[in-house]
Design a protein around this motif. Sequence first.
Motif, mmCIF file in Angstrom:
data_model
loop_
_atom_site.group_PDB
_atom_site.id
_atom_site.type_symbol
_atom_site.label_atom_id
_atom_site.label_comp_id
_atom_site.label_asym_id
_atom_site.label_seq_id
_atom_site.Cartn_x
_atom_site.Cartn_y
_atom_site.Cartn_z
ATOM 1 N N GLN A 159 51.826 39.992 34.705
ATOM 2 C CA GLN A 159 51.133 40.928 33.820
ATOM 3 C C GLN A 159 49.994 41.658 34.522
ATOM 4 N N TRP A 160 49.190 40.938 35.341
ATOM 5 C CA TRP A 160 48.069 41.624 35.979
ATOM 6 C C TRP A 160 48.574 42.683 36.945
ATOM 7 N N VAL A 161 49.711 42.435 37.584
ATOM 8 C CA VAL A 161 50.297 43.405 38.512
ATOM 9 C C VAL A 161 50.710 44.659 37.739
ATOM 10 N N ARG A 162 51.437 44.472 36.638
ATOM 11 C CA ARG A 162 51.895 45.620 35.844
ATOM 12 C C ARG A 162 50.724 46.386 35.241
ATOM 13 N N ASN A 163 49.700 45.650 34.814
ATOM 14 C CA ASN A 163 48.510 46.316 34.277
ATOM 15 C C ASN A 163 47.783 47.112 35.362
ATOM 16 N N LEU A 164 47.666 46.545 36.552
ATOM 17 C CA LEU A 164 46.970 47.238 37.640
ATOM 18 C C LEU A 164 47.752 48.476 38.081
ATOM 19 N N ARG A 165 49.076 48.377 38.126
ATOM 20 C CA ARG A 165 49.892 49.564 38.446
ATOM 21 C C ARG A 165 49.608 50.679 37.441
ATOM 22 N N ALA A 166 49.536 50.328 36.158
ATOM 23 C CA ALA A 166 49.329 51.331 35.109
ATOM 24 C C ALA A 166 47.906 51.885 35.124
ATOM 25 N N ALA A 167 46.921 51.006 35.303
ATOM 26 C CA ALA A 167 45.521 51.426 35.229
ATOM 27 C C ALA A 167 45.039 52.084 36.516
ATOM 28 N N GLY A 168 45.460 51.534 37.664
ATOM 29 C CA GLY A 168 45.009 52.073 38.943
ATOM 30 C C GLY A 168 43.624 51.634 39.362
ATOM 31 N N ASP A 169 42.970 50.842 38.513
ATOM 32 C CA ASP A 169 41.644 50.349 38.864
ATOM 33 C C ASP A 169 41.345 49.071 38.099
ATOM 34 N N GLY A 170 40.263 48.427 38.493
ATOM 35 C CA GLY A 170 39.864 47.185 37.849
ATOM 36 C C GLY A 170 38.502 46.761 38.333
ATOM 37 N N ARG A 171 38.194 45.479 38.123
ATOM 38 C CA ARG A 171 36.897 44.916 38.534
ATOM 39 C C ARG A 171 37.123 43.513 39.078
ATOM 40 N N LEU A 172 36.356 43.177 40.086
ATOM 41 C CA LEU A 172 36.309 41.802 40.597
ATOM 42 C C LEU A 172 34.937 41.254 40.272
ATOM 43 N N ARG A 173 34.910 40.006 39.803
ATOM 44 C CA ARG A 173 33.638 39.413 39.401
ATOM 45 C C ARG A 173 33.482 38.030 40.013
ATOM 46 N N VAL A 174 32.302 37.798 40.548
ATOM 47 C CA VAL A 174 31.850 36.465 40.931
ATOM 48 C C VAL A 174 30.406 36.384 40.452
ATOM 49 N N GLY A 175 30.171 35.506 39.496
ATOM 50 C CA GLY A 175 28.831 35.378 38.920
ATOM 51 C C GLY A 175 28.413 36.644 38.209
ATOM 52 N N ARG A 176 27.214 37.098 38.481
ATOM 53 C CA ARG A 176 26.691 38.305 37.846
ATOM 54 C C ARG A 176 27.127 39.575 38.572
ATOM 55 N N SER A 177 27.751 39.418 39.701
ATOM 56 C CA SER A 177 28.167 40.568 40.496
ATOM 57 C C SER A 177 29.571 41.029 40.084
#
Length: 154
Positions: free
Chosen positions: A69-87
């Motif tokens: 699902q995350w792969v198909r969502n990323l293909r459709a959206a073209g962007d996202g966010r990576l989070r570690v802690g508050r960053s």
Amino acid sequence: MAHYIKPGRLEARLVHGTVGWLARRGLSLAGSAELSVRGRGSGEWRTVPVNPLDAEGGRFLVSARGDGQWVRNLRAAGDGRLRVGRSTLPFTAVEVPDEEKAPLLRAYLSRWGWQVGRFFDGVTAKSSDEELRRVAPRHPVFRITTTPGAGTRG
């Protein structure tokens, strides 16, 4: 039909849930982070723990389990966010063609083969380029690009 190895309930709840929970609190296990990407149907943010790979002069997301699902969502959206802690680090993503994946899969398996090797049909970091090319279509890879200064803290 797309290849995907779905995690069992116990794994999804205990392992993925715990790794994601730790990443949200700033504790990255072996480089893990929490990926957020908008659902292609709902538009809601969906999260999953991932192992971002720094290799070949770039940063990549590799799907060990295949076309999930995350792969198909990323293909459709073209962007996202990576989070570690508050960053939180926003990024754009471009899928890597199969013929360019071998060195990236080798680097990924070298770093996380102990964790994800069972999804690669016996292929390891020491396998030949031919073997890595054989499994490449089953493992989507995305080059992610962040905008300097676009990350958030807080």
